[in-house]
Design a protein around this motif. Structure first.
Motif, PDB file in Angstrom:
ATOM      1  N   GLY A  81       0.837  -1.203   0.000  1.00  0.00           N
ATOM      2  CA  GLY A  81       0.000   0.000   0.000  1.00  0.00           C
ATOM      3  C   GLY A  81       0.868   1.248   0.000  1.00  0.00           C
ATOM      4  O   GLY A  81       0.576   2.232  -0.697  1.00  0.00           O
ATOM      5  N   ALA A  82       1.960   1.209   0.789  1.00  0.00           N
ATOM      6  CA  ALA A  82       2.861   2.363   0.867  1.00  0.00           C
ATOM      7  C   ALA A  82       3.550   2.595  -0.476  1.00  0.00           C
ATOM      8  O   ALA A  82       3.692   3.737  -0.934  1.00  0.00           O
ATOM      9  N   LEU A  83       3.967   1.517  -1.114  1.00  0.00           N
ATOM     10  CA  LEU A  83       4.646   1.678  -2.415  1.00  0.00           C
ATOM     11  C   LEU A  83       3.685   2.233  -3.467  1.00  0.00           C
ATOM     12  O   LEU A  83       4.041   3.124  -4.246  1.00  0.00           O
ATOM     13  N   ASN A  84       2.454   1.723  -3.458  1.00  0.00           N
ATOM     14  CA  ASN A  84       1.460   2.253  -4.419  1.00  0.00           C
ATOM     15  C   ASN A  84       1.234   3.747  -4.198  1.00  0.00           C
ATOM     16  O   ASN A  84       1.147   4.525  -5.157  1.00  0.00           O
ATOM     17  N   ALA A  85       1.138   4.132  -2.921  1.00  0.00           N
ATOM     18  CA  ALA A  85       0.908   5.552  -2.606  1.00  0.00           C
ATOM     19  C   ALA A  85       2.117   6.381  -3.032  1.00  0.00           C
ATOM     20  O   ALA A  85       1.968   7.476  -3.580  1.00  0.00           O
ATOM     21  N   ALA A  86       3.324   5.867  -2.780  1.00  0.00           N
ATOM     22  CA  ALA A  86       4.541   6.607  -3.156  1.00  0.00           C
ATOM     23  C   ALA A  86       4.576   6.798  -4.669  1.00  0.00           C
ATOM     24  O   ALA A  86       4.902   7.884  -5.167  1.00  0.00           O
ATOM     25  N   LYS A  87       4.205   5.732  -5.410  1.00  0.00           N
ATOM     26  CA  LYS A  87       4.217   5.847  -6.882  1.00  0.00           C
ATOM     27  C   LYS A  87       3.199   6.891  -7.343  1.00  0.00           C
ATOM     28  O   LYS A  87       3.426   7.627  -8.288  1.00  0.00           O
ATOM     29  N   LYS A  88       2.071   6.949  -6.659  1.00  0.00           N
ATOM     30  CA  LYS A  88       1.043   7.940  -7.014  1.00  0.00           C
ATOM     31  C   LYS A  88       1.538   9.360  -6.684  1.00  0.00           C
ATOM     32  O   LYS A  88       1.379  10.306  -7.472  1.00  0.00           O
ATOM     33  N   LEU A  89       2.165   9.506  -5.512  1.00  0.00           N
ATOM     34  CA  LEU A  89       2.580  10.849  -5.065  1.00  0.00           C
ATOM     35  C   LEU A  89       3.771  11.399  -5.832  1.00  0.00           C
ATOM     36  O   LEU A  89       4.026  12.611  -5.804  1.00  0.00           O
ATOM     37  N   VAL A  90       4.498  10.517  -6.521  1.00  0.00           N
ATOM     38  CA  VAL A  90       5.606  10.994  -7.350  1.00  0.00           C
ATOM     39  C   VAL A  90       5.099  11.900  -8.476  1.00  0.00           C
ATOM     40  O   VAL A  90       5.861  12.676  -9.039  1.00  0.00           O
ATOM     41  N   GLU A  91       3.793  11.813  -8.747  1.00  0.00           N
ATOM     42  CA  GLU A  91       3.213  12.777  -9.702  1.00  0.00           C
ATOM     43  C   GLU A  91       3.267  14.196  -9.151  1.00  0.00           C
ATOM     44  O   GLU A  91       3.196  15.163  -9.889  1.00  0.00           O
ATOM     45  N   SER A 132      10.606  12.851  -5.128  1.00  0.00           N
ATOM     46  CA  SER A 132      10.766  11.534  -4.504  1.00  0.00           C
ATOM     47  C   SER A 132       9.940  11.494  -3.229  1.00  0.00           C
ATOM     48  O   SER A 132       9.748  12.524  -2.567  1.00  0.00           O
ATOM     49  N   VAL A 133       9.449  10.314  -2.921  1.00  0.00           N
ATOM     50  CA  VAL A 133       8.445  10.181  -1.864  1.00  0.00           C
ATOM     51  C   VAL A 133       8.732   8.930  -1.033  1.00  0.00           C
ATOM     52  O   VAL A 133       9.017   7.857  -1.568  1.00  0.00           O
ATOM     53  N   VAL A 134       8.652   9.115   0.291  1.00  0.00           N
ATOM     54  CA  VAL A 134       8.706   7.977   1.218  1.00  0.00           C
ATOM     55  C   VAL A 134       7.341   7.894   1.890  1.00  0.00           C
ATOM     56  O   VAL A 134       6.852   8.899   2.411  1.00  0.00           O
ATOM     57  N   VAL A 135       6.743   6.713   1.884  1.00  0.00           N
ATOM     58  CA  VAL A 135       5.499   6.507   2.626  1.00  0.00           C
ATOM     59  C   VAL A 135       5.787   5.480   3.708  1.00  0.00           C
ATOM     60  O   VAL A 135       6.235   4.363   3.415  1.00  0.00           O
ATOM     61  N   THR A 136       5.569   5.883   4.964  1.00  0.00           N
ATOM     62  CA  THR A 136       5.824   4.958   6.066  1.00  0.00           C
ATOM     63  C   THR A 136       4.596   4.095   6.300  1.00  0.00           C
ATOM     64  O   THR A 136       3.465   4.529   6.060  1.00  0.00           O
ATOM     65  N   ALA A 137       4.841   2.895   6.786  1.00  0.00           N
ATOM     66  CA  ALA A 137       3.740   1.936   6.972  1.00  0.00           C
ATOM     67  C   ALA A 137       3.804   1.335   8.377  1.00  0.00           C
ATOM     68  O   ALA A 137       3.715   0.116   8.552  1.00  0.00           O
ATOM     69  N   ASN A 150      11.012   9.973  -9.242  1.00  0.00           N
ATOM     70  CA  ASN A 150      10.595  10.181 -10.627  1.00  0.00           C
ATOM     71  C   ASN A 150      11.654   9.725 -11.641  1.00  0.00           C
ATOM     72  O   ASN A 150      11.505   9.942 -12.832  1.00  0.00           O
ATOM     73  N   ASP A 151      12.729   9.056 -11.142  1.00  0.00           N
ATOM     74  CA  ASP A 151      13.643   8.352 -12.049  1.00  0.00           C
ATOM     75  C   ASP A 151      13.241   6.880 -12.165  1.00  0.00           C
ATOM     76  O   ASP A 151      13.945   6.094 -12.812  1.00  0.00           O
ATOM     77  N   GLY A 152      12.175   6.515 -11.479  1.00  0.00           N
ATOM     78  CA  GLY A 152      11.696   5.133 -11.566  1.00  0.00           C
ATOM     79  C   GLY A 152      12.266   4.194 -10.515  1.00  0.00           C
ATOM     80  O   GLY A 152      11.993   2.996 -10.530  1.00  0.00           O
ATOM     81  N   HIS A 153      13.080   4.723  -9.573  1.00  0.00           N
ATOM     82  CA  HIS A 153      13.594   3.868  -8.495  1.00  0.00           C
ATOM     83  C   HIS A 153      12.489   3.562  -7.490  1.00  0.00           C
ATOM     84  O   HIS A 153      11.715   4.456  -7.136  1.00  0.00           O
ATOM     85  N   GLN A 154      12.470   2.342  -7.013  1.00  0.00           N
ATOM     86  CA  GLN A 154      11.483   1.946  -6.011  1.00  0.00           C
ATOM     87  C   GLN A 154      12.154   1.071  -4.969  1.00  0.00           C
ATOM     88  O   GLN A 154      13.001   0.232  -5.310  1.00  0.00           O
ATOM     89  N   ILE A 155      11.797   1.279  -3.705  1.00  0.00           N
ATOM     90  CA  ILE A 155      12.385   0.500  -2.603  1.00  0.00           C
ATOM     91  C   ILE A 155      11.262   0.116  -1.646  1.00  0.00           C
ATOM     92  O   ILE A 155      10.403   0.949  -1.330  1.00  0.00           O
TER      93      ILE A 155
END
Ligand code: RIB
Length: 292
Positions: free
Chosen positions: A203-213, A217-222, A232-237
């Motif tokens: 859920g956090a990763l999905n939200a981070a991908k959405k917020l990159v709009e 860069s975005v960190v969502v804590t869970a 926005n370079d496409g990196h995901q962790i």
């Protein structure tokens, strides 16, 4: 890493009263609590202390009232090796304060009163010397126009900006455009993304991908699951938190932010910085309040 660079925390200081009771009183009800404790807090103050304890030089930009609570808040910063030369005393205002009421399950609700935190004057802080390679850490407990002024000034100086958009409130695109890393929890992510967010790593990763709009860069804590990152370079962790026994979650997000900022200031890559931040938050959460 040049020695002139620092972490600057521009933000709130609250004198916290932590109450442990059977739960929050209903309208007209008085309940008997078990214990209470005073604590120097405010998201800005907590994040500054966390970054300093993690080994970074920290300067605090903020405002306190001319009262005993303000004096205690300033003394706590000094005791944690934080530079307070940009901390202003507002003579005709009370210091910020917060009351948090914990129930027996360890959940809490809180009220904050901003007081002098609304009167931070960036221009009056002559000793604010933002530099290249510095980091500015912001939260959402002070007026947005102050955050925007600070973020713009840091970007012009060539430094980087972290915004912890907590507690949840709308954030302008003008401010997000000046932010390098946005850090939010699930509730804050929902407000900024405008979609429901499940508190889990996926859920956090999905939200981070959405917020990159909305932000580079975005960190969502869970919570106890860890956190997720997208840029926005496409990196995901996805960073998994270690299993711990929870003593108190109060200030966990702040501990995370301070440790993240310190690690980034020290030159760590984002995955290393997120791992350190996640560990720092887990350690805090597993430590009882009176031992912190
Ligand atoms: O994140 C915890 C902090 O939020 C509120 O600002 C309280 O003052 C407390 O210290």
């Amino acid at each position: 890493m040049p020695h002139s660079s620092s972490i600057f925390v521009l933000g709130s200081l609250h004198y916290d009263i932590i109450v442990h009771g059977p739960g929050r009183p209903r309208k007209g009800e008085t309940v008997t609590g078990r214990a209470w404790a005073p604590k120097c807090g405010g998201k800005g103050g907590n994040q500054a202390v966390s970054a300093s304890r993690a080994g970074a030089p920290v300067k605090f930009i903020g405002a306190i009232g001319d009262d005993d609570f303000g004096a205690a808040l300033a003394a706590n910063l000094v005791a944690n090796q934080i530079d307070t030369s940009a901390l202003r005393i507002v003579p005709d205002e009370n210091s910020g304060m917060s009351v948090a009421i914990f129930d027996d399950e360890g959940d809490y609700g809180a009220v904050i009163v901003s007081g002098s935190n609304l009167r931070i004057d960036l221009d009056a802080s002559a000793s604010v010397d933002f530099a290249r390679d510095s980091w500015l850490v912001l939260q959402s407990e002070i007026p947005e126009h102050i955050n925007l002024a600070g973020a713009s000034k840091m970007r012009v100086a060539g430094g980087k900006v972290i915004l912890n958009a907590a507690p949840a409130r709308p954030v302008s695109q003008a401010l997000l455009d000046q932010v390098d890393i946005l850090v939010v929890n699930a509730i804050e992510a929902e407000m900024l993304a405008g979609v429901p967010v499940v508190e889990s790593l996926d859920g956090a990763l999905n939200a981070a991908k959405k917020l990159v709009e909305r932000c580079r860069s975005v960190v969502v804590t869970a919570g106890g699951d860890g956190c997720a990152y997208a840029d926005n370079d496409g990196h995901q962790i996805k960073m998994t938190a270690k299993d711990i026994v929870v003593a108190s979650t109060h200030g966990a997000g702040d501990e995370f932010i301070g440790a993240l900022a310190a690690a980034l200031w020290q030159g760590s890559a984002i995955d290393v910085a997120l791992a350190r931040a996640t560990d720092a938050a887990a350690t805090l959460v597993s430590t009882p309040e009176h031992l912190r």
